[in-house]
Scaffold this active site. Structure first.
Site, PDB file in Angstrom:
ATOM      1  N   TYR A   1      -2.726 -11.128   8.806  1.00 44.25           N
ATOM      2  CA  TYR A   1      -3.396 -12.011   7.892  1.00 44.25           C
ATOM      3  C   TYR A   1      -3.884 -13.293   9.062  1.00 44.25           C
ATOM      4  CZ  TYR A   1      -0.428 -10.789   4.184  1.00 44.25           C
ATOM      5  OH  TYR A   1       0.524 -10.133   3.104  1.00 44.25           O
TER       6      TYR A   1
ATOM      7  N   ASP B   1       3.770 -15.621   2.057  1.00 44.72           N
ATOM      8  CA  ASP B   1       4.569 -15.372   3.151  1.00 44.72           C
ATOM      9  C   ASP B   1       4.994 -13.897   3.818  1.00 44.72           C
ATOM     10  OD1 ASP B   1       7.016 -16.055   4.597  1.00 44.72           O
ATOM     11  OD2 ASP B   1       8.415 -16.301   2.923  1.00 44.72           O
TER      12      ASP B   1
ATOM     13  N   VAL C   1       0.749  -0.975   0.040  1.00 43.52           N
ATOM     14  CA  VAL C   1       0.496   0.306   0.333  1.00 43.52           C
ATOM     15  C   VAL C   1       0.824   1.168  -0.223  1.00 43.52           C
ATOM     16  CG1 VAL C   1      -1.823   1.480   1.223  1.00 43.52           C
ATOM     17  CG2 VAL C   1      -1.973  -1.188   1.621  1.00 43.52           C
TER      18      VAL C   1
END
Length: 172
Positions: free
Chosen positions: A138, A128, A92
């Site tokens: 996550y 990963d 981002v």
């Protein structure tokens, strides 16, 4: 601000993007389009609909083959490589950090994983995180350790059933 997420094209301004991580900036600027042209990976960019060439964030997806099935009841002792999708990169722009754009990009990647699973097959989405600090991002979406027996390995995965549930919730 209305955000659109679409496949990277030559009209997008890759040079102005800066997420603060040189490797992620350089990938977008130097490799993303070439990998797409060679069918190695696809990069999707988030742009404001009012300024559709300015990249606010991106994610890159690629095919993935899992030779050692994750510790999951559906895949235990499965003797063959399994198809999956890999979230190779997610970034981002500094101007958008802290505004939940990373979340929107992740949900888009999950949705696209569901589409792959519907068309061919995929057991889920792998990532990963690269650093332990990113793992909680996550985990909040249900990502699990790909190898719970090896805590030094950061790779995570989101089973396809969870991908379907996340995508369905996002579409409501």
């Amino acid at each position: 601000m209305s955000i659109i997420i679409e496949e990277l094209t030559p009209t997008h301004d890759r040079k102005a993007f800066d997420c603060g991580v040189n490797a992620l900036n350089q990938f977008l600027q130097r490799q993303a389009r070439q990998k797409a042209a060679k069918q190695i990976a696809k990069t999707y960019v988030a742009c404001a609909s009012a300024e559709p060439t300015a990249i606010l964030g991106y994610h890159t997806l690629t095919g993935y083959s899992v030779t050692t099935a994750p510790d999951h009841k559906d895949y235990k002792k499965y003797p063959h490589p399994l198809n999956a999708v890999k979230l190779a990169r997610l970034a981002v722009d500094r101007t958008q950090q802290g505004q939940r754009l990373g979340e929107r990009l992740l949900v888009d990647a999950i949705y696209r994983t569901v589409l792959v699973a519907e068309q061919i097959s995929a057991i889920g989405l792998f990532v990963d995180p690269m650093t332990p600090q990113v793992v909680p991002f996550y985990q909040q979406y249900g990502f699990l350790p790909a190898d719970p027996g090896d805590p030094s390995r950061l790779e995570m995965w989101l089973p396809i059933k969870t991908c379907i549930a996340v995508a369905a919730t996002a579409c409501e």
